[in-house]
Design an enzyme around this catalytic site. Structure first.
Site, short mmCIF file in Angstrom:
data_model
loop_
_atom_site.label_atom_id
_atom_site.label_comp_id
_atom_site.label_asym_id
_atom_site.label_seq_id
_atom_site.Cartn_x
_atom_site.Cartn_y
_atom_site.Cartn_z
N ASN A 3 21.14 11.34 -43.81
CA ASN A 3 22.33 11.90 -43.16
C ASN A 3 23.57 11.06 -43.48
N GLU A 11 13.11 -6.46 -45.13
CA GLU A 11 12.10 -5.45 -45.46
C GLU A 11 11.72 -5.59 -46.93
N SER A 43 10.79 -3.82 -37.20
CA SER A 43 11.96 -4.11 -36.35
C SER A 43 11.48 -4.15 -34.90
N LYS A 55 7.01 0.94 -30.65
CA LYS A 55 6.15 2.10 -30.92
C LYS A 55 4.70 1.66 -31.09
N ASN A 92 13.27 -0.76 -22.13
CA ASN A 92 13.43 0.69 -21.97
C ASN A 92 12.22 1.43 -22.54
N VAL A 140 14.09 11.78 -39.79
CA VAL A 140 14.49 13.17 -39.63
C VAL A 140 15.85 13.37 -40.29
N TYR A 187 12.51 -2.26 -32.57
CA TYR A 187 12.28 -0.85 -32.21
C TYR A 187 10.89 -0.40 -32.66
N HIS A 188 10.56 -0.62 -33.95
CA HIS A 188 9.26 -0.18 -34.45
C HIS A 188 8.12 -0.87 -33.70
N GLN A 198 6.18 10.23 -36.83
CA GLN A 198 7.19 11.02 -37.53
C GLN A 198 7.95 10.18 -38.57
N LEU A 212 20.92 10.20 -20.24
CA LEU A 212 22.16 10.25 -21.04
C LEU A 212 22.54 8.87 -21.59
N ARG A 258 21.94 7.64 -24.43
CA ARG A 258 22.39 7.70 -25.83
C ARG A 258 23.89 7.95 -25.89
N THR A 274 6.32 6.86 -34.79
CA THR A 274 7.03 6.71 -36.05
C THR A 274 6.09 6.29 -37.18
P1 NAD Z 1 18.14 9.96 -29.56
O1 NAD Z 1 18.60 8.60 -29.21
O2 NAD Z 1 19.12 10.90 -30.15
O3 NAD Z 1 17.47 10.66 -28.29
C1 NAD Z 1 16.75 9.96 -27.32
C2 NAD Z 1 17.12 10.55 -25.97
O4 NAD Z 1 16.37 9.90 -24.96
C3 NAD Z 1 18.58 10.36 -25.64
O5 NAD Z 1 19.15 11.57 -25.22
C4 NAD Z 1 18.58 9.31 -24.53
O6 NAD Z 1 19.65 9.49 -23.63
C5 NAD Z 1 17.23 9.55 -23.88
N1 NAD Z 1 16.65 8.37 -23.23
C6 NAD Z 1 16.49 7.12 -23.74
N2 NAD Z 1 15.93 6.32 -22.82
C7 NAD Z 1 15.73 7.07 -21.71
C8 NAD Z 1 15.20 6.80 -20.43
N3 NAD Z 1 14.78 5.57 -20.08
N4 NAD Z 1 15.14 7.80 -19.52
C9 NAD Z 1 15.58 9.05 -19.85
N5 NAD Z 1 16.10 9.35 -21.03
C10 NAD Z 1 16.18 8.37 -21.97
O7 NAD Z 1 16.88 9.77 -30.55
P2 NAD Z 1 16.16 10.85 -31.46
O8 NAD Z 1 16.58 10.64 -32.85
O9 NAD Z 1 16.26 12.18 -30.83
O10 NAD Z 1 14.66 10.33 -31.35
C11 NAD Z 1 13.80 10.82 -30.33
C12 NAD Z 1 12.43 10.18 -30.47
O11 NAD Z 1 11.90 10.50 -31.75
C13 NAD Z 1 12.47 8.66 -30.37
O12 NAD Z 1 11.39 8.22 -29.60
C14 NAD Z 1 12.32 8.20 -31.81
O13 NAD Z 1 11.64 6.99 -31.85
C15 NAD Z 1 11.50 9.32 -32.43
N6 NAD Z 1 11.78 9.46 -33.87
C16 NAD Z 1 13.05 9.76 -34.33
C17 NAD Z 1 13.29 9.86 -35.69
C18 NAD Z 1 14.66 10.14 -36.26
O14 NAD Z 1 14.83 10.10 -37.49
N7 NAD Z 1 15.65 10.44 -35.44
C19 NAD Z 1 12.21 9.69 -36.59
C20 NAD Z 1 10.95 9.38 -36.09
C21 NAD Z 1 10.74 9.28 -34.72
N1 USQ Z 2 19.11 2.49 -45.92
C1 USQ Z 2 19.94 2.38 -47.02
N2 USQ Z 2 21.25 2.72 -46.85
C2 USQ Z 2 21.78 3.16 -45.66
C3 USQ Z 2 20.92 3.25 -44.56
C4 USQ Z 2 19.58 2.91 -44.71
O1 USQ Z 2 19.52 2.02 -48.11
O2 USQ Z 2 22.98 3.43 -45.60
C5 USQ Z 2 17.67 2.18 -46.08
C6 USQ Z 2 17.13 1.15 -45.10
O3 USQ Z 2 17.27 -0.15 -45.60
C7 USQ Z 2 15.68 1.59 -44.95
C8 USQ Z 2 15.70 3.08 -45.20
O4 USQ Z 2 16.96 3.38 -45.80
O5 USQ Z 2 14.89 1.00 -45.93
C9 USQ Z 2 15.52 3.94 -43.97
O6 USQ Z 2 16.47 3.58 -42.98
P1 USQ Z 2 16.85 4.59 -41.80
O7 USQ Z 2 17.93 3.97 -40.99
O8 USQ Z 2 17.08 5.93 -42.36
O9 USQ Z 2 15.46 4.69 -40.99
P2 USQ Z 2 14.75 3.71 -39.98
O10 USQ Z 2 15.55 2.53 -39.65
O11 USQ Z 2 13.38 3.46 -40.51
O12 USQ Z 2 14.62 4.56 -38.65
C10 USQ Z 2 14.60 5.99 -38.61
C11 USQ Z 2 14.84 6.40 -37.16
C12 USQ Z 2 13.68 5.93 -36.31
C13 USQ Z 2 12.38 6.43 -36.88
C14 USQ Z 2 12.22 6.05 -38.33
C15 USQ Z 2 11.05 6.74 -38.98
O13 USQ Z 2 16.07 5.87 -36.69
O14 USQ Z 2 13.84 6.39 -34.97
O15 USQ Z 2 11.30 5.94 -36.15
O16 USQ Z 2 13.38 6.50 -39.07
S1 USQ Z 2 10.26 5.73 -40.15
O17 USQ Z 2 11.28 5.12 -41.01
O18 USQ Z 2 9.38 6.57 -40.90
O19 USQ Z 2 9.57 4.71 -39.43
#
Ligand code: NAD
Ligand code: USQ
Length: 569
Positions: free
Chosen positions: A347, A431, A286, A292, A222, A318, A288-289, A315, A136, A138, A248
């Site tokens: 979104n 970027e 970043s 991955k 983490n 989303v 974060y990236h 992915q 939990l 998040r 990602t």
């Molecule tokens: P999110 O933050 O909504 O969900 C992640 C969940 O994992 C949360 O509920 C959090 O509490 C839990 N969590 C985090 N660390 C934990 C730990 N150490 N132990 C147990 N639970 C833990 O994120 P999301 O958007 O659902 O993304 C899920 C996965 O998908 C991530 O790995 C993200 O990198 C990947 N992803 C997301 C997107 C996107 O656009 N949201 C795109 C591409 C990839």
């Molecule tokens: N951006 C804008 N305006 C905004 C927000 C974002 O122009 O208000 C731009 C950013 O500069 C960036 C692009 O939109 O160039 C995407 O940003 P984002 O926040 O939608 O996506 P990102 O940071 O790449 O991360 C998200 C998820 C991450 C996942 C990733 C997939 O949070 O978990 O891994 O998308 S990907 O981008 O294909 O690597």
């Protein structure tokens, strides 16, 4: 027989199935709640992707009229119509097994999150046994940032109870930190003996991972420990567990491939002329990236050393909120992040459009990114679980994407649809200002993946999610709050001072307080009043703007309501 009679007819009810599938967002449903005719309505109420139940029935009645039931039952999506043909559940299960594989026991790590929750429901829906593991964290980050989901998400235990009520399926939940509680994780694997683990449990926001040293260190600790602990525990458990990880598209970097991005591996000619197939070079954007990319190396090593079966899903971003499963009950609603750290671009644009606030394009908006709808995330993961690599196979890498778009084109799309302005703000991120992106997704396509495209669901998102919950938005959280480096921060601050100070932006969004005031009279609030604008919008969405269909739906809605009034005890 007219459409309304058909709606009431035994024939139609038997075709649709008379299970009590309730649809809370259906306009007719809301009206019938007022008229206390809800019980009767429930038995007709059947939801479909982007429609509300009554419209589905109308559409079906029309379809039956023009094609006859037999023809329809061959051409339709099968799952509901076969219900009338006796041994339906067996048939549906057989079809599901064919597509997604046999039912399995699956641990979903991170199953309380944005992708994890709807995926858990989908896996449960298609017959898998699901155990959610989540610490939990998040929800705690929401508290730390003083920002929250636009949609009102329920506590995890309520979510699980609600799912049991609407589906009859039981899911379990264990609160566990997989990055820090290794022994408990191992015990869990020994106890549950899962066939597969789906791993979502990481800190996933790029801006949050760049906020400061604390967040950078937390993200690395983490994410890398969570992944490594899972791999270690699978090896130590001595069980044959298939690990499906959410990676990602960002591991590839943007515009570095020089062509279509392949699925994970790339053919290269090494110095000396030897040809080799290697992991696509990483080029993260970043902290974060970067985690991955580190995950990907851990997978490569553990597959080579211990022959673990691993699927890594690269992915895209989303978009969307709800799925067929989360729409079934308000308590199942998925989270919708909109703040500067966690809100993803599309979104955020949808929420800004719903508020009538300008869409915040960073820089020139020339960044091209890959996108996928949340319903497809769940389906792709089910496909991945159903198609594990063989023991000894190298890590299976799939690109989990539907389509690519430039950020400024997305902004234009949303702006054209909603008439809101676009504002080009200074980019907080380091970027490329402009990049091309072409991505291969042939592996999922070959498994039968038919993507939902932006053109199909955007307006529905604005109307049914962003507008509906706009009153919960905190406008101060919309502008970016994390910067990639000192220079970006200074540039953004200077830009904000000269062109867009935060107070002005917040004032611009002063209308949110209006939404707050209107909350009690909101169409979906407890007093059940229907706002005519919302109804108009919904009709527009459902009919895809076709004036003839709108007319027909309006007439049917009137007839249904009159008929239902006549049936109230
Ligand atoms: P999110 O933050 O909504 O969900 C992640 C969940 O994992 C949360 O509920 C959090 O509490 C839990 N969590 C985090 N660390 C934990 C730990 N150490 N132990 C147990 N639970 C833990 O994120 P999301 O958007 O659902 O993304 C899920 C996965 O998908 C991530 O790995 C993200 O990198 C990947 N992803 C997301 C997107 C996107 O656009 N949201 C795109 C591409 C990839
Ligand atoms: N951006 C804008 N305006 C905004 C927000 C974002 O122009 O208000 C731009 C950013 O500069 C960036 C692009 O939109 O160039 C995407 O940003 P984002 O926040 O939608 O996506 P990102 O940071 O790449 O991360 C998200 C998820 C991450 C996942 C990733 C997939 O949070 O978990 O891994 O998308 S990907 O981008 O294909 O690597």
């Amino acid at each position: 027989m007219g459409i309304v009679e058909r709606l009431y007819s035994k024939e139609l009810q038997s075709v649709v199935g008379t299970k009590n599938k309730r649809c809370n967002s259906c306009v007719l449903h809301q009206r019938l709640v007022q008229k206390k005719a809800v019980v009767r309505h429930n038995s007709w109420c059947r939801k479909r992707n982007n429609s509300s139940c009554v419209f589905y029935l109308v559409w079906m009645a029309q379809h039956m009229e023009s094609n006859g039931i037999d023809k329809y039952s061959k051409e339709g999506d099968g799952s509901s119509l076969n219900t009338s043909r006796g041994d339906s559940s067996e048939l549906i299960q057989r079809e599901t097994n064919l597509k997604y594989g046999k039912p399995k026991k699956i641990v979903v790590c991170g199953g309380d999150g944005f992708c994890g929750w709807p995926t858990s429901l989908f896996l449960s829906e298609i017959g898998h046994q699901v155990l959610i593991v989540d610490n939990l964290s998040r929800r705690n980050i929401d508290n730390e940032l003083e920002a929250g989901s636009l949609t009102p998400i329920c506590p995890i235990s309520e979510r699980i109870d609600a799912w049991k009520q609407v589906s009859g399926n039981e899911m379990k939940f264990e609160r566990l930190d997989i990055a820090n509680e290794y022994d408990r994780l191992l015990q869990l694997l020994w106890r549950e003996k899962p066939d597969a683990i789906v791993h979502f449990a990481e800190q996933r926001a790029a801006p949050y991972s760049m906020k400061g040293s604390a967040q950078k260190r937390y993200t690395v600790n983490n994410n890398v420990n969570a992944t490594h602990n899972l791999l270690c525990a699978i090896v130590e458990s001595n069980l044959d567990i298939h690990l499906v990880h959410l990676g990602t598209m960002g591991v590839y970097g943007y515009g570095t491939s020089g062509g279509e991005i392949p699925e994970g591996y790339i053919d290269v000619v090494l110095p000396g002329g030897q040809v080799s197939n290697i992991l696509h070079p990483s080029y993260p954007g970043s902290v974060y990236h970067t985690t991955k990319c580190l995950d990907a190396l851990l997978f490569q090593f553990y597959q080579k050393n211990d022959a673990i079966r691993i699927t890594d899903l690269h992915q895209g971003i989303v978009w969307g909120t709800n799925t067929e499963q989360t729409r079934r009950d308000e308590r199942l609603i998925n989270r919708f992040d909109y703040d500067g750290d966690y809100g993803t671009v599309l979104n955020r644009f949808l929420m800004q459009a719903a508020l009538g606030a300008p869409l915040t394009v960073y820089g020139t908006g020339g960044q091209t990114r890959a996108f996928i709808h949340i319903q497809d995330t769940a389906k792709c993961i089910a496909l991945a679980v159903g198609n594990p690599p063989n023991p000894g196979d190298k890590v299976a890498i799939f690109n989990q994407v539907a389509e690519c778009h430039r950020v400024r084109d997305l902004a234009k799309l949303v702006s054209d649809m909603t008439q809101v302005d676009i504002v080009y703000v200074s980019n907080p991120r380091q970027e490329s200002a402009e990049n091309e992106l072409q991505v291969a997704n042939r592996k999922f396509r070959s498994l039968g993946y038919e993507p939902i495209l932006l053109s199909e669901g955007l307006l529905d998102e604005v109307v049914n999610v962003a507008q509906r919950y706009a009153y919960r938005c905190d406008p101060k959280k919309i502008l970016p709050a994390s910067y990639w480096n000192r220079k970006r921060k200074e540039d953004c601050e200077r830009y904000a001072k000269e062109k867009l100070d935060r107070d002005t932006y917040a004032r611009l969004l002063g209308k949110v307080s209006l939404f707050h005031e209107q909350q009690n009279s909101h169409p979906y609030s407890s007093n059940g009043r229907i706002d005519s604008l919302d109804e108009e919008n919904m009709l527009y969405v459902l009919s895809r703007g076709n004036p003839e269909t709108i007319k027909l739906l309006k007439k049917t809605l009137e007839e249904c309501t009159t008929a239902a009034n006549g049936n109230v005890d």
